[in-house]
Design an enzyme around this catalytic site. Structure first.
Site, PDB file in Angstrom:
ATOM      1  N   SER A 223     100.349  30.986  46.135  1.00  0.00           N
ATOM      2  CA  SER A 223     100.458  32.381  45.715  1.00  0.00           C
ATOM      3  C   SER A 223      99.074  32.955  45.473  1.00  0.00           C
ATOM      4  O   SER A 223      98.133  32.219  45.130  1.00  0.00           O
ATOM      5  CB  SER A 223     101.288  32.489  44.432  1.00  0.00           C
ATOM      6  OG  SER A 223     101.215  33.789  43.874  1.00  0.00           O
ATOM      7  N   TYR A 236     101.739  28.873  35.593  1.00  0.00           N
ATOM      8  CA  TYR A 236     102.046  29.110  37.011  1.00  0.00           C
ATOM      9  C   TYR A 236     100.773  29.287  37.825  1.00  0.00           C
ATOM     10  O   TYR A 236     100.630  28.710  38.915  1.00  0.00           O
ATOM     11  CB  TYR A 236     102.940  30.341  37.128  1.00  0.00           C
ATOM     12  CG  TYR A 236     103.424  30.637  38.529  1.00  0.00           C
ATOM     13  CD1 TYR A 236     104.503  29.958  39.079  1.00  0.00           C
ATOM     14  CD2 TYR A 236     102.798  31.620  39.294  1.00  0.00           C
ATOM     15  CE1 TYR A 236     104.955  30.247  40.361  1.00  0.00           C
ATOM     16  CE2 TYR A 236     103.244  31.918  40.568  1.00  0.00           C
ATOM     17  CZ  TYR A 236     104.315  31.234  41.094  1.00  0.00           C
ATOM     18  OH  TYR A 236     104.763  31.522  42.374  1.00  0.00           O
TER      19      TYR A 236
END
Length: 369
Positions: A223, A236
């Site tokens: 990501s 994350y």
């Protein structure tokens, strides 16, 4: 006196008529028109059809532009070949594709497409598949954060389906809380699922892939948050940064030890999946929401072609590394304009989505990084 009428609505959230317009759409249009060699060479041919002389200024300009575009495309092709090497041969009838987190979202899309096209697909997930058993897809209940479960399922897949040739590491979870609000077990679970699971699956499946004479493909789903970070995403972001670093190091190792194994890194921006339901989308023109089907198409094309690749979408995701080059003051300004550090304030995640909070006017509006 009756209450005033609400403003007119043009979409699921009252979008204006120009909401679908984005910089990515504009770039795509130009790339398939003025910046495409075929279209570029049509212009001087049209001039010639009008009996324009070769030394006329419009003719010279159009030929110069067409030559520049053609040379640019040629240089990009050479760059890809030198950087990524020759593609491997892919025969879907012989491919055994393993997808983690494939019970929903992006993973499910890829699994269903390959299942319908004749490949053998194994889906690993703790959740049951959203659409039940899909054609050509076998579901294995597995918590990828548990190395013993991964090793057991890997042996079961090789026994029942055959030797894996493609591994797609797609599983992920999100806590969506400030660091001080997270418990240590929550942080450990997040890092185990989002980062350590990649090591577990690679250790379990990579030896089998390496035994295949035609090679195989490793797909790593990361990501842009791994590059820029974001408030309420400390765990994350750390995991995704580690995943990207793991991919790059693994690619370097495989280039030396197993040159027939291809690697694909996927770093999407805002992705429309339940994982980040409730996240407020930043600027839709500069940072449009990416639909899972668009990412799936790119991943499938890379696997089918047997090539190495780095897939980043939308447009800003392909240039996100330049963010670190900016002066600190401009980085702060960019974050404020993008709203990246306030986007998680209304985060509800998978649980909120399962409760039906994602249903709006008969459809779904799911916005995520």
């Amino acid at each position: 006196m009756p209450p005033p009428l609400p403003p007119p609505s043009f979409g699921p959230q009252g979008d204006s008529w120009f909401a679908p317009l984005s910089i990515d759409l504009i770039v795509k249009v130009f790339k398939t028109s003025f910046f495409h060699p075929f279209i570029a060479w049509i212009i001087p041919l049209c001039f010639r059809a009008q009996n324009m002389f070769w030394d006329a200024p419009p003719m010279l300009v159009s030929i110069g532009w067409a030559s520049f575009i053609t040379l640019s495309w040629l240089i990009m092709a050479i760059n890809d070949r030198l950087g990524y090497g020759r593609p491997r041969e892919v025969d879907l009838s012989d491919e055994v594709i393993v997808i983690t987190g494939g019970a929903s979202g992006l993973g499910l899309l890829i699994a269903e497409v390959y299942g319908m096209r004749g490949a053998t697909v194994a889906v690993l997930d703790v959740e049951e598949m959203e659409n039940g058993e899909a054609r050509g897809v076998t579901y294995y209940k597995c918590d990828v954060s548990d190395k013993e479960q991964v090793a057991r399922v890997a042996a079961q897949i090789e026994k029942e389906l055959g030797t894996p040739t493609v591994l797609i590491n797609n599983a992920a979870i999100v806590n969506g809380k400030p660091l001080l609000s997270q418990s240590l077990p929550e942080i450990e679970k997040s890092l185990s699922t989002n980062l350590l699971s990649h090591f577990y699956t690679l250790k379990a499946f990579l030896p089998s892939i390496a035994r295949n004479e035609r090679g195989g493909t490793i797909v790593t789903v990361s990501s842009v948050i791994g590059t820029v970070g974001a408030a309420r995403l400390t765990d994350y972001a750390a995991a995704k940064a580690g995943v990207s670093a793991l991919h790059r190091s693994l690619t370097a190792e495989l280039r030396q030890s197993h040159p027939n194994i291809r690697t694909v890194l996927v770093t999407p921006g805002q992705l429309s999946t339940p994982l980040f339901y409730g996240v407020r989308t930043p600027n839709r023109f500069l940072a449009p929401v990416v639909e899972p089907v668009d990412v799936a198409k790119e991943v499938i094309a890379a696997i089918d072609s047997g090539r190495n690749a780095h897939l980043a979408m939308p447009l800003y995701a392909r240039w996100i590394d330049w963010y670190s080059v900016l002066p600190v003051s401009l980085q702060v300004l960019a974050r404020r304009l993008a709203g990246v550090d306030t986007a998680m304030e209304e985060f509800k995640g998978r649980e909120g989505f399962k409760k039906g909070e994602g249903k709006e006017r008969g459809g779904f509006r799911i916005e995520a990084f």
